[in-house]
Design a protein around this motif. Structure first.
Motif, PDB file in Angstrom:
ATOM      1  N   ILE A  47      38.657  -1.484  12.176  1.00  0.00           N
ATOM      2  CA  ILE A  47      38.681  -2.106  12.136  1.00  0.00           C
ATOM      3  C   ILE A  47      38.999  -2.677  10.458  1.00  0.00           C
ATOM      4  O   ILE A  47      39.250  -3.392   9.980  1.00  0.00           O
ATOM      5  CB  ILE A  47      38.548  -3.585  12.582  1.00  0.00           C
ATOM      6  N   GLY A  48      38.227  -1.708   9.675  1.00  0.00           N
ATOM      7  CA  GLY A  48      37.651  -1.880   8.037  1.00  0.00           C
ATOM      8  C   GLY A  48      36.772  -2.319   8.026  1.00  0.00           C
ATOM      9  O   GLY A  48      36.467  -2.453   6.777  1.00  0.00           O
ATOM     10  N   ILE A  49      35.852  -2.474   8.077  1.00  0.00           N
ATOM     11  CA  ILE A  49      34.752  -2.898   7.925  1.00  0.00           C
ATOM     12  C   ILE A  49      33.332  -2.491   7.198  1.00  0.00           C
ATOM     13  O   ILE A  49      33.184  -1.035   7.627  1.00  0.00           O
ATOM     14  CB  ILE A  49      33.358  -4.030   8.678  1.00  0.00           C
ATOM     15  N   PRO A  50      33.414  -2.587   5.796  1.00  0.00           N
ATOM     16  CA  PRO A  50      32.941  -1.275   4.677  1.00  0.00           C
ATOM     17  C   PRO A  50      31.336  -1.066   5.174  1.00  0.00           C
ATOM     18  O   PRO A  50      31.158   0.310   5.106  1.00  0.00           O
ATOM     19  CB  PRO A  50      32.999  -1.839   3.881  1.00  0.00           C
ATOM     20  N   VAL A  51      30.843  -1.869   5.350  1.00  0.00           N
ATOM     21  CA  VAL A  51      29.368  -1.502   5.714  1.00  0.00           C
ATOM     22  C   VAL A  51      28.885  -2.392   7.421  1.00  0.00           C
ATOM     23  O   VAL A  51      29.078  -3.770   7.105  1.00  0.00           O
ATOM     24  CB  VAL A  51      28.612  -2.433   4.557  1.00  0.00           C
ATOM     25  N   TYR A  52      28.081  -1.599   7.866  1.00  0.00           N
ATOM     26  CA  TYR A  52      27.323  -2.512   8.751  1.00  0.00           C
ATOM     27  C   TYR A  52      26.013  -2.352   9.139  1.00  0.00           C
ATOM     28  O   TYR A  52      25.593  -0.264   9.028  1.00  0.00           O
ATOM     29  CB  TYR A  52      28.294  -1.931  10.428  1.00  0.00           C
ATOM     30  N   ALA A  53      25.492  -2.766   8.843  1.00  0.00           N
ATOM     31  CA  ALA A  53      23.707  -3.293   9.184  1.00  0.00           C
ATOM     32  C   ALA A  53      23.576  -3.200  10.335  1.00  0.00           C
ATOM     33  O   ALA A  53      23.999  -3.676  11.599  1.00  0.00           O
ATOM     34  CB  ALA A  53      22.473  -3.612   8.407  1.00  0.00           C
ATOM     35  N   GLY A  93      16.548   0.216  12.526  1.00  0.00           N
ATOM     36  CA  GLY A  93      17.289  -0.475  12.195  1.00  0.00           C
ATOM     37  C   GLY A  93      17.664   0.533  11.803  1.00  0.00           C
ATOM     38  O   GLY A  93      17.486   1.502  10.911  1.00  0.00           O
ATOM     39  N   ALA A  94      19.258   0.402  11.098  1.00  0.00           N
ATOM     40  CA  ALA A  94      20.145   1.006  10.358  1.00  0.00           C
ATOM     41  C   ALA A  94      21.300   0.432   9.772  1.00  0.00           C
ATOM     42  O   ALA A  94      21.510  -0.710  10.103  1.00  0.00           O
ATOM     43  CB  ALA A  94      20.531   2.120  11.383  1.00  0.00           C
ATOM     44  N   VAL A  95      21.503   1.722   8.801  1.00  0.00           N
ATOM     45  CA  VAL A  95      23.114   0.589   7.575  1.00  0.00           C
ATOM     46  C   VAL A  95      23.799   1.663   7.709  1.00  0.00           C
ATOM     47  O   VAL A  95      23.491   3.190   6.936  1.00  0.00           O
ATOM     48  CB  VAL A  95      22.307   0.423   6.260  1.00  0.00           C
ATOM     49  N   PHE A  96      25.381   1.598   7.825  1.00  0.00           N
ATOM     50  CA  PHE A  96      26.122   2.872   8.427  1.00  0.00           C
ATOM     51  C   PHE A  96      26.761   2.248   7.456  1.00  0.00           C
ATOM     52  O   PHE A  96      27.878   0.268   6.958  1.00  0.00           O
ATOM     53  CB  PHE A  96      26.656   2.519   9.721  1.00  0.00           C
ATOM     54  N   SER A  97      27.706   3.045   6.134  1.00  0.00           N
ATOM     55  CA  SER A  97      28.641   2.849   5.908  1.00  0.00           C
ATOM     56  C   SER A  97      29.935   3.858   5.124  1.00  0.00           C
ATOM     57  O   SER A  97      29.370   5.432   5.792  1.00  0.00           O
ATOM     58  CB  SER A  97      27.810   2.364   3.975  1.00  0.00           C
ATOM     59  N   ASP A  98      30.516   3.844   4.059  1.00  0.00           N
ATOM     60  CA  ASP A  98      31.237   5.184   3.829  1.00  0.00           C
ATOM     61  C   ASP A  98      32.413   5.998   5.036  1.00  0.00           C
ATOM     62  O   ASP A  98      31.961   6.923   5.372  1.00  0.00           O
ATOM     63  CB  ASP A  98      30.424   6.424   2.929  1.00  0.00           C
ATOM     64  N   ILE A  99      32.982   4.476   4.768  1.00  0.00           N
ATOM     65  CA  ILE A  99      34.246   5.026   6.102  1.00  0.00           C
ATOM     66  C   ILE A  99      35.200   6.242   5.284  1.00  0.00           C
ATOM     67  O   ILE A  99      35.418   6.169   4.772  1.00  0.00           O
ATOM     68  CB  ILE A  99      35.169   3.896   6.197  1.00  0.00           C
ATOM     69  N   HIS A 100      35.274   7.162   6.876  1.00  0.00           N
ATOM     70  CA  HIS A 100      35.931   8.209   6.011  1.00  0.00           C
ATOM     71  C   HIS A 100      37.153   8.749   7.466  1.00  0.00           C
ATOM     72  O   HIS A 100      36.438   8.460   8.664  1.00  0.00           O
ATOM     73  CB  HIS A 100      35.621   9.695   5.651  1.00  0.00           C
ATOM     74  N   GLN A 101      38.100   9.105   7.283  1.00  0.00           N
ATOM     75  CA  GLN A 101      39.371   9.493   8.259  1.00  0.00           C
ATOM     76  C   GLN A 101      38.416  10.518   9.759  1.00  0.00           C
ATOM     77  O   GLN A 101      38.073  12.008   8.802  1.00  0.00           O
ATOM     78  CB  GLN A 101      40.773  10.052   8.209  1.00  0.00           C
ATOM     79  N   ILE A 137      22.037  -3.458   1.950  1.00  0.00           N
ATOM     80  CA  ILE A 137      22.684  -3.902   2.580  1.00  0.00           C
ATOM     81  C   ILE A 137      24.138  -4.369   1.873  1.00  0.00           C
ATOM     82  O   ILE A 137      23.811  -5.121   0.943  1.00  0.00           O
ATOM     83  CB  ILE A 137      23.252  -4.911   3.727  1.00  0.00           C
ATOM     84  N   ALA A 138      25.519  -3.361   0.913  1.00  0.00           N
ATOM     85  CA  ALA A 138      26.192  -3.810   0.584  1.00  0.00           C
ATOM     86  C   ALA A 138      25.068  -3.214  -1.069  1.00  0.00           C
ATOM     87  O   ALA A 138      24.544  -2.114  -0.689  1.00  0.00           O
ATOM     88  CB  ALA A 138      26.852  -4.511   0.327  1.00  0.00           C
ATOM     89  N   ASP A 139      25.428  -4.211  -1.606  1.00  0.00           N
ATOM     90  CA  ASP A 139      24.892  -4.459  -3.398  1.00  0.00           C
ATOM     91  C   ASP A 139      23.387  -4.925  -2.829  1.00  0.00           C
ATOM     92  O   ASP A 139      23.224  -4.737  -4.222  1.00  0.00           O
ATOM     93  CB  ASP A 139      25.728  -5.091  -3.849  1.00  0.00           C
ATOM     94  N   TRP A 140      23.516  -5.324  -1.612  1.00  0.00           N
ATOM     95  CA  TRP A 140      21.997  -6.665  -2.629  1.00  0.00           C
ATOM     96  C   TRP A 140      20.600  -5.850  -1.298  1.00  0.00           C
ATOM     97  O   TRP A 140      20.773  -5.220  -0.159  1.00  0.00           O
ATOM     98  CB  TRP A 140      22.508  -7.651  -1.914  1.00  0.00           C
ATOM     99  N   THR A 141      19.552  -5.603  -1.998  1.00  0.00           N
ATOM    100  CA  THR A 141      17.854  -5.214  -1.077  1.00  0.00           C
ATOM    101  C   THR A 141      17.532  -6.258  -1.007  1.00  0.00           C
ATOM    102  O   THR A 141      16.848  -7.079  -1.068  1.00  0.00           O
ATOM    103  CB  THR A 141      17.322  -4.120  -2.051  1.00  0.00           C
ATOM    104  N   ILE A 142      17.147  -6.622   0.504  1.00  0.00           N
ATOM    105  CA  ILE A 142      16.362  -7.086   0.904  1.00  0.00           C
ATOM    106  C   ILE A 142      14.927  -6.690   1.627  1.00  0.00           C
ATOM    107  O   ILE A 142      15.119  -5.892   1.989  1.00  0.00           O
ATOM    108  CB  ILE A 142      16.591  -8.276   2.649  1.00  0.00           C
ATOM    109  N   SER A 143      14.135  -7.729   1.817  1.00  0.00           N
ATOM    110  CA  SER A 143      12.968  -7.189   2.339  1.00  0.00           C
ATOM    111  C   SER A 143      13.064  -6.768   4.002  1.00  0.00           C
ATOM    112  O   SER A 143      13.474  -8.211   4.342  1.00  0.00           O
ATOM    113  CB  SER A 143      11.825  -7.901   2.305  1.00  0.00           C
TER     114      SER A 143
END
Length: 195
Positions: free
Chosen positions: A137-143, A152-160, A181-187
């Motif tokens: 459904i086009g959500i570019p980043v999933y944490a 945990g994990a961060v998923f990104s870079d949607i490809h076919q 997560i996307a452009d921001w880093t947190i602890s």
């Protein structure tokens, strides 16, 4: 628990019937209901304190580093892609204030990121179902934050792929490390764990 449709097609009439059923069940049954490519998912238990504390901490930490006009939002409504037959409710949605305006569900393609805190009662919903549905459904980043394991994990870079859109990149983390997560880093220090 997943309630699957009678056949593999998710036509608009079938999706509308599931949507109406979910709306009715939300009024009288505890837990969280979502519509996936597999059918209706019911997370039987309402989120507990460690789940909600993690959601709040992640949201607040993100909002401290994000620019004005971008929110790490943990309320309603859902995100919905009716043509795909998917209606989900991320624990935290990173979205611009401008894209929150209007009525109805959020368009998932306006989310910058979706964040889930794994539930005790249905971890596969976060680790399997949403890893499948969110790129579709086009959500570019999933944490994903998992209080069961402190990982945990961060998923990104949607490809076919032949199975449809999928995330190409997965970056695992352990509680205590910084996570981007996307452009921001947190602890991730001091996040609660399930007992």
């Amino acid at each position: 628990m997943t309630i699957a449709p009678d056949d593999s097609r998710q036509g608009s009439r079938q999706y509308q019937a599931m949507r109406e059923a979910v709306d009715q069940m939300r009024e009288g049954l505890p837990g969280k209901f979502e519509i996936t490519k597999e059918g209706i998912v019911h997370d039987l238990l309402s989120p507990g304190r460690p789940h909600e504390l993690t959601t709040g901490l992640v949201s607040r930490r993100l909002e401290k580093v994000m620019p004005d006009g971008v929110w790490a939002y943990s309320g309603t409504p859902d995100v919905e892609d009716a043509p795909e037959g998917i209606k989900r409710h991320p624990d935290v949605m990173v979205i611009s204030r401008e894209d929150m305006e209007g009525e109805g569900s959020f368009d998932p393609r306006t989310l910058i990121a979706a964040i889930e805190v794994v539930s005790r009662s249905n971890p596969d919903n976060d680790w399997v179902g949403k890893v499948r549905d969110y790129p579709l459904i086009g959500i570019p980043v999933y944490a994903v934050f998992d209080p069961r394991t402190g990982t945990g994990a961060v998923f990104s870079d949607i490809h076919q792929t032949p199975a449809g859109p999928r995330y190409a990149t997965r970056k695992d983390f352990v509680y205590g490390e910084d996570v981007t997560i996307a452009d921001w880093t947190i602890s991730t220090s001091d996040l609660p764990r399930y007992q």
